[in-house]
Design an enzyme around this catalytic site. Sequence first.
Site, PDB file in Angstrom:
ATOM      1  N   LEU A 530       0.834  -1.211   0.000  1.00 56.68           N
ATOM      2  CA  LEU A 530       0.000   0.000   0.000  1.00 56.68           C
ATOM      3  C   LEU A 530       0.858   1.246   0.000  1.00 56.68           C
ATOM      4  O   LEU A 530       0.450   2.294  -0.477  1.00 56.68           O
ATOM      5  CB  LEU A 530      -0.888   0.015   1.245  1.00 56.68           C
ATOM      6  CG  LEU A 530      -2.047  -0.969   1.271  1.00 56.68           C
ATOM      7  CD1 LEU A 530      -2.664  -0.996   2.667  1.00 56.68           C
ATOM      8  CD2 LEU A 530      -3.085  -0.577   0.236  1.00 56.68           C
ATOM      9  N   GLY A 531       2.039   1.137   0.569  1.00 58.42           N
ATOM     10  CA  GLY A 531       2.907   2.305   0.630  1.00 58.42           C
ATOM     11  C   GLY A 531       4.096   2.028   1.521  1.00 58.42           C
ATOM     12  O   GLY A 531       4.176   0.977   2.167  1.00 58.42           O
ATOM     13  N   GLY A 533       6.661   3.866   4.443  1.00 59.99           N
ATOM     14  CA  GLY A 533       6.851   4.993   5.348  1.00 59.99           C
ATOM     15  C   GLY A 533       8.264   4.995   5.885  1.00 59.99           C
ATOM     16  O   GLY A 533       9.108   4.216   5.434  1.00 59.99           O
ATOM     17  N   GLY A 534       8.510   5.860   6.829  1.00 59.87           N
ATOM     18  CA  GLY A 534       9.850   5.988   7.380  1.00 59.87           C
ATOM     19  C   GLY A 534      10.312   4.726   8.081  1.00 59.87           C
ATOM     20  O   GLY A 534      11.503   4.479   8.224  1.00 59.87           O
ATOM     21  N   GLY A 536       8.858   1.466   7.562  1.00 60.25           N
ATOM     22  CA  GLY A 536       8.633   0.175   6.935  1.00 60.25           C
ATOM     23  C   GLY A 536       7.631   0.224   5.804  1.00 60.25           C
ATOM     24  O   GLY A 536       7.209   1.285   5.362  1.00 60.25           O
ATOM     25  N   VAL A 537       7.275  -0.969   5.397  1.00 57.06           N
ATOM     26  CA  VAL A 537       6.372  -1.134   4.263  1.00 57.06           C
ATOM     27  C   VAL A 537       4.989  -1.499   4.792  1.00 57.06           C
ATOM     28  O   VAL A 537       4.877  -2.226   5.781  1.00 57.06           O
ATOM     29  CB  VAL A 537       6.909  -2.263   3.353  1.00 57.06           C
ATOM     30  CG1 VAL A 537       6.045  -2.411   2.119  1.00 57.06           C
ATOM     31  CG2 VAL A 537       8.351  -1.981   2.968  1.00 57.06           C
ATOM     32  N   VAL A 538       3.969  -0.976   4.149  1.00 53.20           N
ATOM     33  CA  VAL A 538       2.608  -1.301   4.563  1.00 53.20           C
ATOM     34  C   VAL A 538       1.954  -2.158   3.485  1.00 53.20           C
ATOM     35  O   VAL A 538       1.924  -1.789   2.314  1.00 53.20           O
ATOM     36  CB  VAL A 538       1.779  -0.031   4.827  1.00 53.20           C
ATOM     37  CG1 VAL A 538       0.363  -0.394   5.251  1.00 53.20           C
ATOM     38  CG2 VAL A 538       2.447   0.817   5.897  1.00 53.20           C
ATOM     39  N   LYS A 552       1.629  -3.201   8.745  1.00 54.27           N
ATOM     40  CA  LYS A 552       2.852  -2.405   8.673  1.00 54.27           C
ATOM     41  C   LYS A 552       4.001  -3.267   9.179  1.00 54.27           C
ATOM     42  O   LYS A 552       3.982  -3.739  10.312  1.00 54.27           O
ATOM     43  CB  LYS A 552       2.684  -1.172   9.557  1.00 54.27           C
ATOM     44  CG  LYS A 552       3.749  -0.101   9.375  1.00 54.27           C
ATOM     45  CD  LYS A 552       3.392   1.041  10.329  1.00 54.27           C
ATOM     46  CE  LYS A 552       4.043   2.347   9.992  1.00 54.27           C
ATOM     47  NZ  LYS A 552       3.510   3.410  10.864  1.00 54.27           N
ATOM     48  N   ASP A 653       3.195  14.398  14.698  1.00 57.24           N
ATOM     49  CA  ASP A 653       3.516  14.186  13.289  1.00 57.24           C
ATOM     50  C   ASP A 653       2.242  14.245  12.430  1.00 57.24           C
ATOM     51  O   ASP A 653       2.040  13.428  11.539  1.00 57.24           O
ATOM     52  CB  ASP A 653       4.233  12.844  13.103  1.00 57.24           C
ATOM     53  CG  ASP A 653       5.055  12.827  11.808  1.00 57.24           C
ATOM     54  OD1 ASP A 653       5.249  13.906  11.209  1.00 57.24           O
ATOM     55  OD2 ASP A 653       5.487  11.731  11.398  1.00 57.24           O
TER      56      ASP A 653
HETATM   57  N1  LIG Z   1      -4.449   1.725   7.597  1.00 58.45           N
HETATM   58  C1  LIG Z   1      -4.058   1.902   6.333  1.00 58.45           C
HETATM   59  N2  LIG Z   1      -4.901   1.663   5.327  1.00 58.45           N
HETATM   60  C2  LIG Z   1      -4.496   1.865   4.065  1.00 58.45           C
HETATM   61  N3  LIG Z   1      -3.300   2.310   3.703  1.00 58.45           N
HETATM   62  C3  LIG Z   1      -2.404   2.561   4.660  1.00 58.45           C
HETATM   63  C4  LIG Z   1      -2.745   2.384   6.030  1.00 58.45           C
HETATM   64  N4  LIG Z   1      -1.679   2.724   6.760  1.00 58.45           N
HETATM   65  C5  LIG Z   1      -0.725   3.114   5.894  1.00 58.45           C
HETATM   66  N5  LIG Z   1      -1.135   3.020   4.626  1.00 58.45           N
HETATM   67  C6  LIG Z   1      -0.375   3.315   3.428  1.00 58.45           C
HETATM   68  O1  LIG Z   1       0.985   3.039   3.665  1.00 58.45           O
HETATM   69  C7  LIG Z   1       1.793   4.183   3.511  1.00 58.45           C
HETATM   70  C8  LIG Z   1       2.899   4.224   4.534  1.00 58.45           C
HETATM   71  O2  LIG Z   1       2.360   4.468   5.816  1.00 58.45           O
HETATM   72  P1  LIG Z   1       3.256   4.793   7.071  1.00 58.45           P
HETATM   73  O3  LIG Z   1       2.361   5.178   8.170  1.00 58.45           O
HETATM   74  O4  LIG Z   1       4.204   3.675   7.282  1.00 58.45           O
HETATM   75  O5  LIG Z   1       4.170   5.948   6.583  1.00 58.45           O
HETATM   76  P2  LIG Z   1       4.041   7.516   6.574  1.00 58.45           P
HETATM   77  O6  LIG Z   1       3.110   7.953   7.594  1.00 58.45           O
HETATM   78  O7  LIG Z   1       3.759   7.926   5.185  1.00 58.45           O
HETATM   79  O8  LIG Z   1       5.507   7.990   6.895  1.00 58.45           O
HETATM   80  P3  LIG Z   1       6.213   8.055   8.328  1.00 58.45           P
HETATM   81  O9  LIG Z   1       6.080   6.716   8.916  1.00 58.45           O
HETATM   82  O10 LIG Z   1       7.600   8.414   7.994  1.00 58.45           O
HETATM   83  O11 LIG Z   1       5.501   9.110   9.077  1.00 58.45           O
HETATM   84  C9  LIG Z   1       0.849   5.328   3.633  1.00 58.45           C
HETATM   85  O12 LIG Z   1       1.299   6.430   2.910  1.00 58.45           O
HETATM   86  C10 LIG Z   1      -0.444   4.761   3.067  1.00 58.45           C
HETATM   87  O13 LIG Z   1      -0.434   4.888   1.672  1.00 58.45           O
END
Ligand SMILES: Nc1ncnc2c1ncn2[C@@H]1O[C@H](COP(=O)(O)OP(=O)(O)OP(=O)(O)O)[C@@H](O)[C@H]1O
Length: 816
Positions: A530-531, A533-534, A536-538, A552, A653
């Site tokens: 899905l994406g 982030g800082g 890991g991978v979701v 996550k 954040d």
């Molecule tokens: N509950 C969820 N449902 C659907 N997509 C999600 C969900 N949580 C995260 N994602 C997807 O995964 C991506 C990464 O999420 P994550 O929270 O790890 O990182 P972030 O918030 O973008 O960055 P950081 O962790 O550095 O603040 C998001 O940008 C989103 O696209």
Amino acid sequence: MVWLIYFSTFIFSFLTLSSADDAAVMAKLLASFSTAPSGWSNSTDYCNWTNVVCDRGRVTEIELIAQSLSGTLPSDLGTLTRLEILSLQENSFSGPIPSFANLTSLQYLYLDNNNFSSIPSGFFQGLTNLQVLYLSENHNIAPWNIPTELTQATGLLRFYASDTNIFGSVPDFFGSLPNLTDLGLAYNNLSGTLPQSLGGSRIRILRLERQKNGLSGTINVLSSMSQLSQVWLFENEFIGPIPDLSNCTSLFDLQLSDNQFTGLIPDSLMSIATLRNVSLDNNELQGPYPQFPSSVTNHTLGTNSFCKNTPGPCDDQVTTLLEIVAAFGYPSKLAKSWTGNNACVGWTSIICDSQGNIITINFAKQQFVGTISPAFAKLTSLRNLFLGDNKLTGSIPGALTNITRLQVLDVSYNNLSGLIPKFGDSVNLTTTGNPLIGTNGTSPSGNKAGMGSSGASVLPGMIAGIVIAVIIFVVVVLFISIKCYVSSRHRKFGGVVNPENGGTTSVPNIEISIEVLKQVTNNFNEDDILGRGGFGVVYKGEYHDGTKVAVKRMESAARGSKGINDFQAEISVLTKVRHIHLVSLLGCCINGNERLLVYEYMPQGTLTQHLFDLGENGCSLLTWKQRVQIAMDVARGVEYLHTLAPQIFIHRDLKPSNILLGDDMRAKVADFGLVKIAPDGKNPVSTRVAGTFGYLAPEYGATGRVTTKADVYAFGVVLMQLITGRKAVDDTLPDDNPHLVTWFCGILKNKESIAKAIDQTINPDEETMESIYRVAELAGHCTTPKPYQRPDMARVDGSSSPETRPGSGGDYSPFV
Ligand SMILES: Nc1ncnc2c1ncn2[C@@H]1O[C@H](COP(=O)(O)OP(=O)(O)OP(=O)(O)O)[C@@H](O)[C@H]1O
Ligand SMILES: *[C@@H]1O[C@H](CO)[C@@H](O)[C@H](O)[C@H]1NC(C)=O
Ligand SMILES: *[C@@H]1O[C@H](CO)[C@@H](O)[C@H](O)[C@H]1NC(C)=O
Ligand SMILES: *[C@@H]1O[C@H](CO)[C@@H](O)[C@H](O)[C@H]1NC(C)=O
Ligand SMILES: *[C@@H]1O[C@H](CO)[C@@H](O)[C@H](O)[C@H]1NC(C)=O
Ligand SMILES: *[C@@H]1O[C@H](CO)[C@@H](O)[C@H](O)[C@H]1NC(C)=O
Ligand SMILES: *[C@@H]1O[C@H](CO)[C@@H](O)[C@H](O)[C@H]1NC(C)=O
Ligand SMILES: *[C@@H]1O[C@H](CO)[C@@H](O)[C@H](O)[C@H]1NC(C)=O
Ligand SMILES: *[C@@H]1O[C@H](CO)[C@@H](O)[C@H](O)[C@H]1NC(C)=O
Ligand SMILES: *[C@@H]1O[C@H](CO)[C@@H](O)[C@H](O)[C@H]1NC(C)=O
Ligand SMILES: *[C@@H]1O[C@H](CO)[C@@H](O)[C@H](O)[C@H]1NC(C)=O
Ligand SMILES: *[C@@H]1O[C@H](CO)[C@@H](O)[C@H](O)[C@H]1NC(C)=O
Ligand SMILES: *[C@@H]1O[C@H](CO)[C@@H](O)[C@H](O)[C@H]1NC(C)=O
């Protein structure tokens, strides 16, 4: 003989009687001056006074030009019935102008550059021989209208009344004065449009510049005023394009600056051989930068919306768009934002894909008049064309069927007619609300046709209604079932964690085995990411029963002590907080080095995707209503963290990528890795600065001491992003400062600047604009440098009234 004597005495007495009248008035005139003009004295005959001309004892001319005279003219000056010329200009006469009504001999009247206080009513009555009238520069004259009696001066050649407090509209009759050549009404308070009747007139000098509130409408009538030589229309509110002036073969001076002219500069302007001076600066003129011939010795082009700063053709898409809006008369609201030579950068109503091809044009609800240009067909990548709710006429051009990628064509609620061209099956065509469509232009003849066409428009309306109702029903059902899934999920994971007994990181209730997680994520399939982030991978995961989750997975590089801390912090917080506007933690997994968190799945992803990554799904733009809803949801979620949860949490954040959206576009706050627990609401907590540039409150960034007001600041930044569609650190901002807050606070004072800054994909109507201004103001409050001046979150979301929340002193919420 007796008869002769009688006759001559009659003649004599008649003459002396009239002369005696003139004598009395002339004596009064002389007495009215504070100092007598040179060559005037009550001891000599008035016909012998300097610059007074008599004909057989009757005054025909009085000339007192620039003699520093002052005083109030005698009210019966108008009894000099033989007067032909009266020149009193450039003195300091004050008081009312006397009535000259019915002075049929009067031909030249110069009263300009004085300090008269009023013009009598009926002033222009019966001035049947008046040829020249100068009234200009009487600043203190009481406001007046140009009365229709002036039409009695059928031989009027020149009429100047600039700076004389005239209000109302430019009367319609100037065009019917056959000999009028000069019309000077500058610097008054005239309003309305140029009358059509000016067309075909012999006017050569037209001076209407600098009206207080501005004349409006187009200046198209000029194209049929072939005698024009000097046209000064600057500092008004004229709109539309500069018309074809090629019939104005004597035009030498054209001053159009400081209006709202739009559109291309007509080529014909360059070929007027007599043209010397042109000013066009401070308009919204578009298209190629003009290149005047060298015979035009003086031209100013200043601020406009030309595509480039040098002559030469514009970009193809820009050229096509201008051709399209030419058919709408080049609306001002587009010209304001359509600057530069790239239609994909900040142009209202235009959306491009990542290759820079226009894919969506949204002209819905713009009050546009005119026709649909066949030039749309030149935009071969166009997928969505919204033209609904305007006042368009004419037919749908057949050329539009040639746009192979077209998916949506909405022309509903216009006044289109003509046969509907045959579009491919892939095009969603909406023509509702065009009573004449399908007929070929002639209005429906007779009742039968009329009923037929209105029936035809009611039926699609009903269908649309049913479709909408079905969609709403489906959305509601979906929403409810998602809720059910979510709560059934909670049960599967061992029930909702009791927020009251949280506080430790041992969370046995929600532990999920790695095997289960591998299963639901197809063994962490790359395709289900899905994406990132800082930390890991979701991944997207799906249980057998269809329940979707987001998993996550911490990156191995992040599995240092810092990563573990964030992981445990997130679990510890999430097990204690539960709110409809916070993303729920459904479970976690610790397995050797693996650290995994399982959340409720948010099908619409992050707010970032909806604000910035529009290229692919061109249509799913956020409306202003949705944005406000999202802001309110976020505010509620954060308010919960700040005041309603078992402890006081500071998110630290908050940003669009941590705001997730459900299918109903309702928002939840996510990512609790940086949450801090505060001992109380007031005292700052010292901490290592973390968060994201662009969102950091200044006091927190500078000292590392954080309060809940740091979240309020970040929330303000998010509001600015919802308004502008810009990144928090945006290199395309003007002034070389990429900090959104700095720039936004700079434009806050000025509603016009705010209007310009609005995300191009919002098409605000007036009500929306008011809402935007209120949210913009709130964004400003939230980001004030002093934390204590920022409102509490509770006051932002409007969920608490001042009465129920002591000390809150008023509600900032623009949402309620
Ligand atoms: N509950 C969820 N449902 C659907 N997509 C999600 C969900 N949580 C995260 N994602 C997807 O995964 C991506 C990464 O999420 P994550 O929270 O790890 O990182 P972030 O918030 O973008 O960055 P950081 O962790 O550095 O603040 C998001 O940008 C989103 O696209
Ligand atoms: C004529 O003018 C003188 C001053 O110039 C003045 O004193 C005198 O009263 C005037 N006479 C009449 C009859 O107005
Ligand atoms: C006007 O002035 C002339 C001389 O300049 C004189 O002859 C004549 O008598 C004067 N007329 C009157 C009516 O005063
Ligand atoms: C001018 O003449 C008209 C018609 O003869 C008359 O009605 C009007 O009262 C006159 N106006 C003045 C100010 O004398
Ligand atoms: C013009 O008249 C006004 C009153 O109508 C007066 O206040 C003002 O001082 C006058 N100005 C000049 C320059 O005489
Ligand atoms: C207009 O001017 C012409 C001469 O230039 C003249 O013959 C005609 O009478 C004038 N028209 C009117 C209405 O005065
Ligand atoms: C201009 O005229 C309008 C009426 O047309 C009036 O309401 C307004 O007050 C005037 N403005 C000024 C500055 O005189
Ligand atoms: C110029 O004048 C001619 C002849 O009167 C007319 O046919 C044409 O339409 C005019 N052109 C414009 C641009 O008005
Ligand atoms: C118009 O042109 C003339 C000479 O061509 C020049 O003297 C004058 O200053 C110009 N006026 C403006 C307003 O540019
Ligand atoms: C151009 O216009 C300015 C004022 O706008 C004037 O001072 C100047 O003389 C003009 N130059 C020419 C060559 O007409
Ligand atoms: C569509 O395009 C073709 C080829 O470019 C052209 O010949 C045809 O005239 C166009 N159709 C319409 C209705 O403009
Ligand atoms: C077709 O477009 C209209 C207007 O844009 C929209 O309301 C409707 O939902 C669309 N229908 C389909 C089947 O996509
Ligand atoms: C309107 O349509 C009818 C039949 O479709 C046709 O005979 C007629 O010529 C058309 N009229 C115009 C003005 O196109």
